[in-house]
Design a protein around this motif. Structure first.
Motif, PDB file in Angstrom:
ATOM      1  N   UNK A   1       4.503 -36.322  13.251  1.00  0.00           N
ATOM      2  CA  UNK A   1       3.304 -35.193  13.419  1.00  0.00           C
ATOM      3  C   UNK A   1       2.488 -36.832  13.203  1.00  0.00           C
TER       4      UNK A   1
ATOM      5  N   UNK B   1       7.049 -38.022  -1.556  1.00  0.00           N
ATOM      6  CA  UNK B   1       7.972 -37.472  -0.622  1.00  0.00           C
ATOM      7  C   UNK B   1       8.695 -38.571   0.378  1.00  0.00           C
TER       8      UNK B   1
ATOM      9  N   UNK C   1       1.182 -39.655  -2.966  1.00  0.00           N
ATOM     10  CA  UNK C   1       0.925 -38.172  -1.580  1.00  0.00           C
ATOM     11  C   UNK C   1       2.249 -38.371  -0.774  1.00  0.00           C
TER      12      UNK C   1
ATOM     13  N   UNK D   1     -16.451 -30.570   7.411  1.00  0.00           N
ATOM     14  CA  UNK D   1     -16.543 -31.290   8.578  1.00  0.00           C
ATOM     15  C   UNK D   1     -17.066 -31.198  10.254  1.00  0.00           C
TER      16      UNK D   1
ATOM     17  N   UNK E   1     -13.221 -37.694  10.860  1.00  0.00           N
ATOM     18  CA  UNK E   1     -13.543 -36.462   9.449  1.00  0.00           C
ATOM     19  C   UNK E   1     -14.221 -35.042  10.723  1.00  0.00           C
TER      20      UNK E   1
ATOM     21  N   UNK F   1      -0.821 -38.609  15.269  1.00  0.00           N
ATOM     22  CA  UNK F   1      -1.852 -38.946  14.574  1.00  0.00           C
ATOM     23  C   UNK F   1      -1.989 -39.913  14.961  1.00  0.00           C
TER      24      UNK F   1
ATOM     25  N   UNK G   1      -3.034 -41.363  18.187  1.00  0.00           N
ATOM     26  CA  UNK G   1      -4.609 -40.227  18.429  1.00  0.00           C
ATOM     27  C   UNK G   1      -5.421 -41.101  18.290  1.00  0.00           C
TER      28      UNK G   1
ATOM     29  N   UNK H   1      -2.839 -43.609   2.842  1.00  0.00           N
ATOM     30  CA  UNK H   1      -2.754 -43.558   4.064  1.00  0.00           C
ATOM     31  C   UNK H   1      -3.768 -42.413   4.765  1.00  0.00           C
TER      32      UNK H   1
ATOM     33  N   UNK I   1      -2.420 -39.173   5.474  1.00  0.00           N
ATOM     34  CA  UNK I   1      -2.143 -38.466   4.068  1.00  0.00           C
ATOM     35  C   UNK I   1      -2.551 -36.993   3.117  1.00  0.00           C
ATOM     36  N   UNK I   2      -3.768 -38.510   3.304  1.00  0.00           N
ATOM     37  CA  UNK I   2      -5.198 -37.984   2.716  1.00  0.00           C
ATOM     38  C   UNK I   2      -5.906 -36.316   3.564  1.00  0.00           C
ATOM     39  N   UNK I   3      -5.651 -36.590   4.669  1.00  0.00           N
ATOM     40  CA  UNK I   3      -5.974 -35.521   5.831  1.00  0.00           C
ATOM     41  C   UNK I   3      -5.272 -34.723   5.726  1.00  0.00           C
TER      42      UNK I   3
ATOM     43  N   UNK J   1       1.294 -32.057   3.715  1.00  0.00           N
ATOM     44  CA  UNK J   1       1.953 -33.454   3.447  1.00  0.00           C
ATOM     45  C   UNK J   1       1.684 -33.359   5.845  1.00  0.00           C
ATOM     46  N   UNK J   2       2.077 -34.602   6.819  1.00  0.00           N
ATOM     47  CA  UNK J   2       2.803 -33.633   7.653  1.00  0.00           C
ATOM     48  C   UNK J   2       4.592 -34.399   7.676  1.00  0.00           C
TER      49      UNK J   2
ATOM     50  N   UNK K   1      -3.962 -40.917  -1.577  1.00  0.00           N
ATOM     51  CA  UNK K   1      -3.740 -41.307  -0.204  1.00  0.00           C
ATOM     52  C   UNK K   1      -1.522 -41.364  -0.222  1.00  0.00           C
ATOM     53  N   UNK K   2      -2.031 -42.044  -1.053  1.00  0.00           N
ATOM     54  CA  UNK K   2      -0.516 -43.433  -1.417  1.00  0.00           C
ATOM     55  C   UNK K   2       0.361 -42.478  -2.188  1.00  0.00           C
TER      56      UNK K   2
END
Lengths: 530, 339
Positions: free
Chosen positions: B48, A417, A413, A36, B83, B52, B55, B33, B36-38, B43-44, A410-411
């Protein structure tokens, strides 16, 4: 030009194979993707760390290559105050930074560089804090903003970290990639030149290799740092040839276009193993794959129900079908390669009849639930869908009807939660720093409920043990506390611990002294080529 | 001519606005999201996450984000990849020459083989050559690029098989050529001192060119054949033949020029096909162009890179089609006067 055309054909043929030893020693690594950027504190991907922190930079302390053992690096020694709140590091003298077209260092590494590297991440008023997007996710995730009260330069070669609370894993945290040490002098010079972001794109570190050039998505070229403090690397040049497709990486490895490749396709392992030119290295991964129940939702709030479901899962069958034998049944939430692993823990052995009986005793019948299967392949779980199907079939045998659900990653994850989530989630974890706290507190602590604690499990006796271990500096005592915590975990069964996978690394036979990094990275200092 | 050009340019504006809207909406309707992928498994925290989102400007209402995006485009700013934290336009432009180089080679390869093959097939209609060409082009057209690419790699690059060509990449790892124009053939030939680098660049182009050029080649061959067949049946061709003109002149001058209108249209339309095909071809051959970059951006939900990349690609396709329209005018002046 005519000459070039004439030599073209010969050159093309010559360039095809990498004949080791013909010129400077060059090692080609077929990396899986593009970094990156080149400042590891700004990013979280292992691909980025491979191209930056693991070759170009050093940290105060580092993991001994191929192990989770911490060794001195830019710090020669350190002392911890009796209250555990002050960490004083004595820095190594005579450490040289790299140079590039825009910068030649006028001084050796010193305390200013350490202060700069950490203040940039933690101090919002630091002139560099907002450069290159200004988000330091690993620093945040390791709770550094709350933990570090101050970083003080005592003298040129002494730095003191003042903490807000005792934190035993602090030293292990400082060996992580985000804690790489950058040059403060380079940063100042680039700021004066009006291009501060260059610090993050054209890295200057103290590490064994200096970055010479980067062609996006194609190649990264490194050269051995002649003045490296621990001695020059055995290889002269290191090249990352970016090759995202695993089958293509394998073809390149076979053709000798690269020497080391990461992440082989499981289907290619057999052929790799029988190839006389390839050494298929393997090592147990620093990971765990698990199925987390939602312990806040009935009937999964009852440990007996969870244990019954665990007993109904045939883990050996999963290991054969999903991991093709390349894994180990997990009984603890931490892998056996981590210190304090409790071998005395007794796993919930597979016994469908006993499981059914336990369910009946708990007053549960006709149970319907969901199994969440990840949509992606991860090191700790190569095929979540298949794993979910096997668990579904096992549970059907004891009268539990499970529906398999999946979402985009992503969804997945995000939704997994939720504290009111319906069903059990397949997920896993690869360790960051080799400390048990990095598994037990991050994945099972009360603070992580609604976050990375997918079981939503807050069990005071367990949490007390983990929290106590976190502030205890005596490692023997910490070991005892973690061993006890693992017993509590097993008794309470918030997860079904499934497996610890084996990591494979195909390298060509001419490569010598390559070691598999337990953290999944690739470190080329010390590697040689014949 | 001027009116023709203005009318074509006028059409570009609404098309471009439509493209910006689609580009903006496309990545946002995909589930997932980006934050979330990042963060991955770790997780965050919700706090946070909110920080983000703010941001990157994702906390603003959709319409406001779109207006900001549109305003930035007009100023030539496609935003910053979240990224790599680099400007999207720079990211695009550094990779674009690689894609253009590959696409140009592919279209030249496709035309050089497809056009003569189509002409010969039409002239020798019903012959064995005609039948085999039709069969081969149908196969080429239906070939999944990914499978075709891997098959060629195994056949031509694997040391167990022929081992003639490099497996992937744009240049052997033994060479280092600083990009001047970004076109490897030009850079190695004129700006590099490295002996053998030019040959290595050509060597690396062979397989990706064949893979990317296969579908356009099949299309061009088939279209040329049918266009030629139609023209060869016209009265004026019969007249030309009756006058005793040499066969080559009848076919090359009288028939081909008229058949070319259809063929040029097809070649123009292939630009879109090539850019789409480049995504897969670049992924297989680790070709550092925009195709692979876009795929990565989509998987990582890098909103700014995806929307910026889509706009650039759509803009390029639009411009190429415009150029093709003008070329029609040159080949067939009647088109300029039709409304």
């Amino acid at each position: 030009m005519k000459k070039k055309l004439l030599t073209a054909v010969a050159g093309a043929g010559m360039a095809l194979a990498l004949s080791a030893g013909a010129q400077a020693k060059t090692l080609v690594f077929c990396s899986e993707g593009s970094p990156e950027g080149f400042n590891p504190s700004l990013f979280t991907a292992g691909t980025t760390f491979d191209a930056s922190s693991r070759q170009v930079y050093n940290k105060l302390v580092e993991f001994e290559r191929g192990t989770t053992k911490i060794t001195p690096a830019l710090a020669e020694s350190w002392e911890v105050s009796s209250d555990g709140l002050e960490y004083t590091f004595k820095l190594r003298k005579g450490v040289k930074f790299h140079s590039n077209k825009a910068f030649t260092p006028s001084r050796d590494f010193n305390a200013d560089d350490v202060v700069y590297s950490f203040k940039r991440q933690g101090d919002e008023s630091h002139p560099y804090h907002k450069v290159s997007g200004g988000s330091y996710e690993y620093f945040q995730a390791m709770s550094m903003p709350d933990l570090i009260k101050d970083i003080v330069k005592v003298d040129d070669y002494t730095v003191k970290f003042v903490l807000t609370r005792p934190e035993a894993p602090m030293i292990a945290n400082l060996a992580m990639d985000f804690a790489s040490i950058l040059s403060a002098e380079y940063a100042d010079k680039m700021m004066d030149a009006g291009s501060p972001e260059k610090v993050d794109l054209e890295p200057i570190g103290t590490g064994p290799f200096k970055m010479v050039g980067y062609q996006k998505d194609a190649m990264i070229r490194f050269a051995a740092h002649e003045d490296y403090w621990a001695g020059k690397a055995p290889i002269d040049r290191l090249i990352f040839s970016i090759t995202p497709d695993a089958s293509v990486r394998y073809q390149k490895l076979k053709a000798g276009e690269c020497h080391v490749m990461p992440y082989p396709n499981p289907a290619d392992l057999e052929a790799m193993d029988s190839d006389p030119n390839i050494n298929l290295m393997q090592q147990e991964g620093l990971n765990v794959g698990y199925l987390a129940y939602n312990t806040k939702m009935a009937p999964f709030d009852n440990p007996k129900v969870r244990k019954a479901l665990n007993k109904a899962i045939n883990k050996n069958a999963i290991l054969d079908a999903v991991f093709q034998g390349a894994g180990k049944v997990a009984k603890n939430p931490i892998p056996p390669t981590i210190w304090s692993y409790n071998n005395a823990t007794e796993d919930d052995s597979y016994d469908a009849a006993a499981a059914q009986k336990m369910l009946e005793e708990a007053g549960v019948s006709g149970l319907k639930t969901k199994i969440w299967a990840m949509p992606v392949q991860r090191p700790y779980n190569p095929n979540a869908r298949r794993m979910a199907e096997l668990i579904q079939a096992d549970w059907a045998k004891i009268g539990v009807e499970a529906e398999i659900v999946s979402y985009e990653w992503g969804e997945y994850l995000k939704r997994s939660k939720a504290e009111d989530r319906d069903g059990a989630v397949l997920l896993g974890w690869t360790g960051d720093n080799g400390d048990p706290d990095n598994f037990l507190a991050v994945l099972l602590g009360c603070d992580a409920v609604g976050g990375s604690n997918r079981a939503q499990w807050c069990h005071k006796p367990f949490d007390d043990l983990v929290q106590k271990a976190k502030v205890t500096s005596d490692s023997a005592e910490r070991t005892k506390l973690y061993e006890e915590a693992q017993l509590v975990f097993k008794e309470q069964a918030p997860w079904a611990t499934i497996a610890h996978s084996v990591v494979f690394k195909p390298v060509r036979k001419e490569v010598k002294n390559f070691k598999i990094d337990p953290f999944g990275g690739h470190v080329f200092y010390g590697v040689d080529i014949e | 001519m001027i009116r023709f050009i203005i009318s074509k340019l006028g059409l570009l504006i609404p098309t471009f606005i439509g493209v910006t809207l689609i580009a903006f909406a496309f990545i946002r309707v995909l589930p997932g999201d980006p934050i979330e992928l990042l963060a991955g498994e770790r997780g965050v925290s919700p706090e946070r996450h909110a920080e983000l989102m703010a941001l990157f400007g994702f906390d603003k209402p959709m319409w406001e984000q779109y207006i900001i995006f549109l305003g930035n485009i007009l100023q030539g700013d496609l935003g910053q990849s979240f990224i790599t934290k680099q400007p999207v336009l720079d990211e695009f432009l550094t990779r674009f020459p690689a894609t253009v180089e590959l696409a140009l080679c592919a279209i030249i390869f496709a035309t050089l083989i497809g056009l003569p093959a189509g002409i010969i097939a039409a002239v020798k209609r019903g012959s064995a050559f005609d039948h085999s060409l039709m069969g081969v082009s149908l196969a080429g057209y239906s070939m999944p690029i990914f499978w075709w690419g891997l098959l060629l790699i195994i056949l031509f690059s694997s040391p167990d098989m022929l081992g003639w060509t490099p497996v992937s990449g744009r240049m052997s790892a033994m060479f280092w050529v600083e990009p001047t124009t970004g076109f490897m053939l030009i850079d190695t030939l004129f700006f590099s001192e490295e002996e053998g680098a030019f040959g290595s660049a050509i060597h690396h182009l062979i397989l990706p060119t064949i893979v990317l050029g296969t579908i356009p080649m099949a299309v061009i061959a088939r279209q040329t054949r049918s266009a030629m067949l139609e023209v060869l049946g016209e009265d004026y061709v019969r007249t030309a033949r009756a006058k005793g003109l040499p066969v080559g002149r009848v076919i090359g001058l009288h028939a081909l020029r008229n058949a070319l209108i259809t063929v040029v249209t097809v070649i123009g339309l292939q630009v879109g096909v090539l850019l789409a095909g480049a995504i897969l071809t670049e992924s297989i051959f680790s070709w550092p162009g925009i195709g692979k970059w876009m795929v990565d951006a989509i998987f990582r939900r890098d909103y700014f890179a995806v929307q910026g990349g889509l706009i650039m690609v759509a803009g390029i396709v639009m411009i190429v089609n415009l150029v093709v329209d003008f070329l029609y005018g040159l080949i067939n002046p009647r088109i300029l006067h039709t409304r």
